[in-house]
Write a protein that holds these residues in place. Structure first.
Motif, mmCIF file in Angstrom:
data_model
loop_
_atom_site.group_PDB
_atom_site.id
_atom_site.type_symbol
_atom_site.label_atom_id
_atom_site.label_comp_id
_atom_site.label_asym_id
_atom_site.label_seq_id
_atom_site.Cartn_x
_atom_site.Cartn_y
_atom_site.Cartn_z
ATOM 1 N N PRO A 175 0.710 -0.588 -0.158
ATOM 2 C CA PRO A 175 -0.017 -0.011 0.003
ATOM 3 C C PRO A 175 0.610 1.311 0.238
ATOM 4 O O PRO A 175 1.905 1.418 0.877
ATOM 5 C CB PRO A 175 -0.579 -0.244 1.358
ATOM 6 C CG PRO A 175 -0.772 -1.772 1.857
ATOM 7 C CD PRO A 175 0.236 -1.942 0.890
ATOM 8 N N PHE A 176 0.390 2.040 -0.949
ATOM 9 C CA PHE A 176 1.521 3.565 -1.173
ATOM 10 C C PHE A 176 1.356 4.630 0.145
ATOM 11 O O PHE A 176 2.429 5.111 0.835
ATOM 12 C CB PHE A 176 0.710 4.501 -2.001
ATOM 13 C CG PHE A 176 0.780 3.260 -3.408
ATOM 14 C CD1 PHE A 176 2.100 3.172 -3.494
ATOM 15 C CD2 PHE A 176 0.001 3.399 -4.207
ATOM 16 C CE1 PHE A 176 2.272 2.921 -5.258
ATOM 17 C CE2 PHE A 176 -0.349 2.877 -5.441
ATOM 18 C CZ PHE A 176 1.248 2.732 -5.963
ATOM 19 N N ALA A 177 0.174 4.039 0.756
ATOM 20 C CA ALA A 177 -0.074 5.285 2.518
ATOM 21 C C ALA A 177 0.595 6.213 2.159
ATOM 22 O O ALA A 177 1.620 6.754 2.927
ATOM 23 C CB ALA A 177 0.687 3.936 3.877
ATOM 24 N N PRO A 178 0.219 7.272 1.637
ATOM 25 C CA PRO A 178 0.847 8.845 1.467
ATOM 26 C C PRO A 178 0.565 9.609 1.984
ATOM 27 O O PRO A 178 -0.953 9.884 3.304
ATOM 28 C CB PRO A 178 -0.531 8.868 -0.433
ATOM 29 C CG PRO A 178 -1.195 8.268 -0.170
ATOM 30 C CD PRO A 178 -1.303 6.642 0.538
ATOM 31 N N GLU A 179 1.269 10.751 2.376
ATOM 32 C CA GLU A 179 0.937 11.490 3.717
ATOM 33 C C GLU A 179 1.070 12.906 2.966
ATOM 34 O O GLU A 179 2.385 12.810 1.648
ATOM 35 C CB GLU A 179 2.089 11.760 4.827
ATOM 36 C CG GLU A 179 1.433 10.680 5.387
ATOM 37 C CD GLU A 179 2.235 10.394 6.767
ATOM 38 O OE1 GLU A 179 2.623 10.876 7.253
ATOM 39 O OE2 GLU A 179 3.000 9.335 6.516
ATOM 40 N N THR A 180 0.589 14.505 3.202
ATOM 41 C CA THR A 180 1.235 15.212 2.237
ATOM 42 C C THR A 180 1.618 15.802 3.589
ATOM 43 O O THR A 180 1.710 16.368 4.274
ATOM 44 C CB THR A 180 -0.094 16.453 2.123
ATOM 45 O OG1 THR A 180 -0.672 15.672 1.123
ATOM 46 C CG2 THR A 180 0.521 17.570 1.572
ATOM 47 N N ALA A 181 3.118 16.349 3.712
ATOM 48 C CA ALA A 181 3.936 16.806 4.179
ATOM 49 C C ALA A 181 3.502 18.388 4.133
ATOM 50 O O ALA A 181 4.066 19.327 5.211
ATOM 51 C CB ALA A 181 5.658 16.906 4.669
#
Length: 394
Positions: free
Chosen positions: A80-86
């Motif tokens: 899973p990519f599990a993206p976050e915007t930092a």
């Protein structure tokens, strides 16, 4: 040690001439093996389209892609990519983002994304950076690093050297394209490489059942899938673009990823035999490990791998004075690619050019031509409830 026939081998006679047919006490002729011509003669590329006994193109493409996949030495990855915007900031006509995501099961990376203002979904480009023996910046070679003064200084110098002072990603974002740029292993946030240490990295990855080129190829596949998964992106209009090693990565990703529907490759195309000649930059090793899949040349040449992308739209550009790729070698590779696209009645989807007087750069004029081609391929952005205009070659 006893000879298999039961007798001791004769001891060499000091000062005597070598036996008849004895090649040389050295294994190298410059940087090449002394027997390199015989090895080259053994490379017949039996799986190439037109040489392979497989005459159905979709079946050939499946077999050729499977062969390349085996030589990546990296298993498929569905982590899973599990993206976050930092971080997110506004710029002139687009938004800048720093994203974190799992590029593979092995690595979570920091990526840069630019998203045009206005309602999406937008056409998108996966930006693939070059090698250049410059490891402190990777993604920053193509997207202006607004977050780091030291990297901005390095990136500006690189843009001046290779791109006529432009940041290619920012130029595309201003034209209405979403872009994503990720560091390859060893660059930017993932730095730590030096020119000399590339050999150690390669050897240790080989010992661990992997390779630099295979790891990079798998990561590029995954980055394309990640880009296509984002809600701001039109999944039918995802392209890849790169310069130098990034160009190699662009056509390779177009060949190996169903998410990439078109590609622009600037200043990296040749045939393997044309590359393996005295004086060629690839013979130095080191950087070559990132574009070398061990054993693949027993099946496919470099243009054959790119041909797996057919009949997708592919734009190839280079300079006639590029010291890394002779014009004759590039034209020979172009000719082979044109034959493949022609066989699929898709000549209008392949653009090949050598720009007179240009060296190993992606100059503004070449960029403008590539950007216009991308715009024509993608057509206008979709409007809710309205028809979509499509450019040629879709």
């Amino acid at each position: 040690m006893t000879h298999p026939g039961g007798r001791e081998p004769a001891a060499p006679i000091p000062g005597a001439p070598p036996p008849s047919g004895f090649e040389s006490p050295a294994v190298l002729d410059g940087a090449l093996p002394v027997f390199h011509e015989r090895l080259k003669d053994e490379l017949t590329f039996p799986l190439a389209w037109g040489t392979s006994p497989i005459r159905d193109f979709p079946a050939w493409r499946e077999a050729a892609r499977a062969t390349v996949e085996r030589h990546l030495l990296q298993p498929p990855d569905d982590t899973p990519f599990a993206p976050e915007t930092a971080d997110e900031q506004r710029a002139g006509g687009y938004r800048r983002r720093i994203l974190l995501f799992n590029v593979t099961r092995l690595s979570r990376v920091r990526a840069l994304m630019l998203v045009p203002d206005g309602e999406g979904p937008h056409p998108a480009v996966l930006l693939l950076h070059d090698h250049g023996s410059r490891f402190d910046i990777g993604k920053e070679k193509l997207v202006r690093p607004w977050y780091d003064r030291a990297r901005l200084s390095s990136a500006r110098a690189w843009a001046d050297r290779c791109f006529g002072g432009r940041f290619v990603g920012d130029e595309l974002a201003r034209r209405g394209w979403a872009v994503l740029a990720v560091d390859a292993p060893g660059w930017g946030d993932r730095s730590g490489l030096t020119y000399e240490s590339q050999q150690a990295l390669a050897a240790n990855l080989f010992n661990l059942g992997s390779s630099p080129a295979g790891l990079m190829a798998r990561e590029d596949q995954r980055a394309a899938a990640f880009l296509a998964s984002l809600p701001e992106v039109d999944t039918e209009r995802v392209a890849a673009l790169g310069f130098s090693m990034g160009a190699y990565r662009a056509w390779q990703t177009a060949a190996l990823s169903d998410h990439v529907r078109a590609a622009v490759a600037a200043s990296w195309m040749t045939g393997l035999k044309e590359m393996m000649v005295p004086g060629d930059n690839a013979l130095r090793g080191q950087s070559a490990y990132f574009m070398l899949h061990p054993g693949l040349a027993r099946h496919l040449d470099l243009p054959d791998v790119a041909s797996i992308a057919a009949p997708k739209p592919l734009y190839l550009t280079g300079g006639s004075e590029d010291p890394l790729f002779t014009a004759a070698a590039v034209e020979a590779a172009y000719s082979r690619l044109r034959a493949v696209w022609r066989s699929q009645h898709a000549e209008d989807r392949l653009h090949t050019e050598l720009r007179p007087g240009l060296g190993h750069v992606f100059a503004p004029g070449a960029q403008d031509g590539a950007f216009a081609w991308l715009d024509a391929w993608a057509g206008r952005p979709r409007r809710p409830g309205g028809p979509e205009r499509r450019g040629p070659g879709r």
